[in-house]
Design a protein around this motif. Structure first.
Motif, mmCIF file in Angstrom:
data_model
loop_
_atom_site.group_PDB
_atom_site.id
_atom_site.type_symbol
_atom_site.label_atom_id
_atom_site.label_comp_id
_atom_site.label_asym_id
_atom_site.label_seq_id
_atom_site.Cartn_x
_atom_site.Cartn_y
_atom_site.Cartn_z
ATOM 1 N N GLN A 25 0.810 -1.214 0.000
ATOM 2 C CA GLN A 25 0.000 0.000 0.000
ATOM 3 C C GLN A 25 0.848 1.270 0.000
ATOM 4 O OE1 GLN A 25 -2.984 -0.245 -0.671
ATOM 5 N NE2 GLN A 25 -4.185 1.502 0.031
ATOM 6 N N VAL A 29 -0.144 4.142 -4.004
ATOM 7 C CA VAL A 29 -0.646 5.468 -4.393
ATOM 8 C C VAL A 29 0.208 6.060 -5.509
ATOM 9 C CG1 VAL A 29 -1.157 7.798 -3.599
ATOM 10 C CG2 VAL A 29 -1.648 5.840 -2.115
ATOM 11 N N MET A 48 -5.496 10.002 -0.657
ATOM 12 C CA MET A 48 -5.438 8.558 -0.829
ATOM 13 C C MET A 48 -4.362 7.943 0.056
ATOM 14 S SD MET A 48 -5.290 6.469 -4.409
ATOM 15 C CE MET A 48 -6.255 4.976 -4.587
ATOM 16 N N LYS A 49 -3.264 8.670 0.289
ATOM 17 C CA LYS A 49 -2.186 8.131 1.113
ATOM 18 C C LYS A 49 -2.612 7.960 2.563
ATOM 19 C CE LYS A 49 1.913 9.286 -1.549
ATOM 20 N NZ LYS A 49 3.228 9.946 -1.599
ATOM 21 N N ALA A 201 -8.658 2.744 -3.320
ATOM 22 C CA ALA A 201 -7.737 2.556 -2.201
ATOM 23 C C ALA A 201 -7.969 1.251 -1.460
ATOM 24 C CB ALA A 201 -7.862 3.725 -1.226
#
Length: 397
Positions: A25, A29, A48-49, A201
């Motif tokens: 993950q 991004v 999104m992070k 995400a």
């Protein structure tokens, strides 16, 4: 008078993930904004992070996206290309999980009498069910059913159907196969749809399979969970909470920002209706006398379940681990949770993770889908079944 059949039971479980693209993950991004040519949107990238899980698996790769510019251009139709890829991907992924379930079951694939397939990535007839039956070498007389577009709760729906089939057809052995690829909903980020960013995400690709039957044949078959009851309810006034629409630009998944609050406000009523008639309602200690197999829709959803049911820390450890390691695999995710739960039940105390709850014989499996629809399946753990120490494997795709 013939003896009444026992409750249906889950006799074997298998899972699989594609090996083509595995993304941690913390790298996803940057990868996602690069392949969608969206680095000019730094604010969305920063948002999104903050949506953190550990890793996910994907059938599609950077090369797949580069070969189909229509996938990231909302002005271009792309449904045919997306479905064309999914037509092969879904049954291949389902086969990998189903083959493992059948191997664990210990009987020949030809002994499968019914097949229930679920996916949100398909619109074909003959579809993934027919292709899967051929890939596994099932009998030409196997009775097939396919569930398209039932959302995240479709794994529970498929198991509910399998229970009904197994208990009303003596000797039936039902293979349930749930497979998801996220390519139909893959899209470039855009500021007007933050819920689409959430989907990008969280969602990942995977497949889960289970063999379900009543009156297990000893010594070959080993029940893992008895499927005691199954029910479905809709939280009133939530029809627009989650919706799916298959259109010329792919699969549009709309998720209201109010979903977590709606779950907190409505899920306990649904569970009371499902569990109280069995004497399993909330007691003085709340709902902590049960184990919980919650569909891992997202961290906010799991937090909402935990708050609404006043669950102790660790009660949703299996669901949280699946979400962290694989993301939300829609209909397939709940079978990963079942697999994780049965592993935790069989581990020695020295190996057990601190976050896991103590063993409970009775529990519930819960799925949340469009509607908002709550599927609840009451389970009784047996402590049986075989566990493959090699764990969940990937397939080359």
């Amino acid at each position: 008078m013939a003896a009444r059949q026992q409750h249906a039971a889950v006799l074997a479980i298998g899972t699989a993930n594609p090996a083509k693209c595995v993304v941690a993950q913390e790298e996803f991004v940057d990868w996602y904004f690069r392949v969608t040519q969206s680095d000019h949107l730094p604010d969305l990238k920063a948002k999104m992070k903050r949506m953190s899980i550990k890793k996910r698996h994907f059938y599609h790769s950077e090369e797949t996206i580069a070969g189909h510019p229509e996938f990231i251009n909302r002005a271009l139709p792309s449904l045919d290309a997306r479905l064309g890829i999914a037509k092969d991907a879904v049954p291949e992924l389902a086969m990998a999980a189903a083959a493992r379930a059948i191997a664990e079951w210990g009987r020949p694939a030809a002994d499968v009498t019914h097949l229930v397939v679920s996916t949100n990535a398909g619109a074909h007839a003959p579809g993934a069910d027919a292709r899967l039956a051929a890939l596994l070498g099932l009998r030409a007389t196997v009775q097939r059913a396919v569930l398209y577009m039932h959302g995240c709760n479709a794994g529970c729906t498929a198991l509910r159907l399998a229970k009904d089939i197994a208990e009303n057809n003596r000797g039936a052995r039902v293979l349930v196969a749930c497979a998801e690829v996220t390519l139909p909903l893959f899209a470039a980020p855009y500021e007007a749809r933050l819920d689409a960013l959430v989907a990008m995400a969280l969602f990942g690709d995977g497949a889960g399979a289970a063999v379900v039957g009543a009156d297990p044949t000893t010594p070959v078959e080993h029940p893992i969970f008895h499927v005691v009851s199954a029910s479905q309810a809709t939280i009133p006034g939530t029809e627009e909470g989650v919706s799916l629409l298959l259109g010329e630009r792919g699969l549009d998944c709309r998720i209201s920002g109010e979903v977590a609050a709606l779950v907190r406000g409505g899920v306990e009523r649904c569970l009371l209706d499902a569990l109280t008639p069995l004497g399993l309602g909330a007691g003085a200690g709340g709902w902590n006398h049960l184990f919980w197999a919650m569909h891992p829709g997202g961290r906010a959803i799991l937090d909402a379940y935990e708050a609404a049911l006043r669950l102790e820390p660790g009660k949703l450890a299996a669901s949280r681990r699946v979400l962290s390691e694989y993301g939300n695999m829609s209909c397939a995710a709940i079978i990963f949770v079942l697999d994780e739960l049965r592993r935790r039940c069989r581990r020695d105390g020295g190996e057990e993770e601190e976050e896991s709850d103590e063993y409970c014989e009775w529990g519930a499996m819960v799925g949340l889908g469009p509607g908002l629809t709550i599927e609840t399946i009451v389970l009784r753990a047996t402590g049986g079944g075989h566990v493959d120490d090699e764990g969940k494997k990937s397939i080359a795709a």
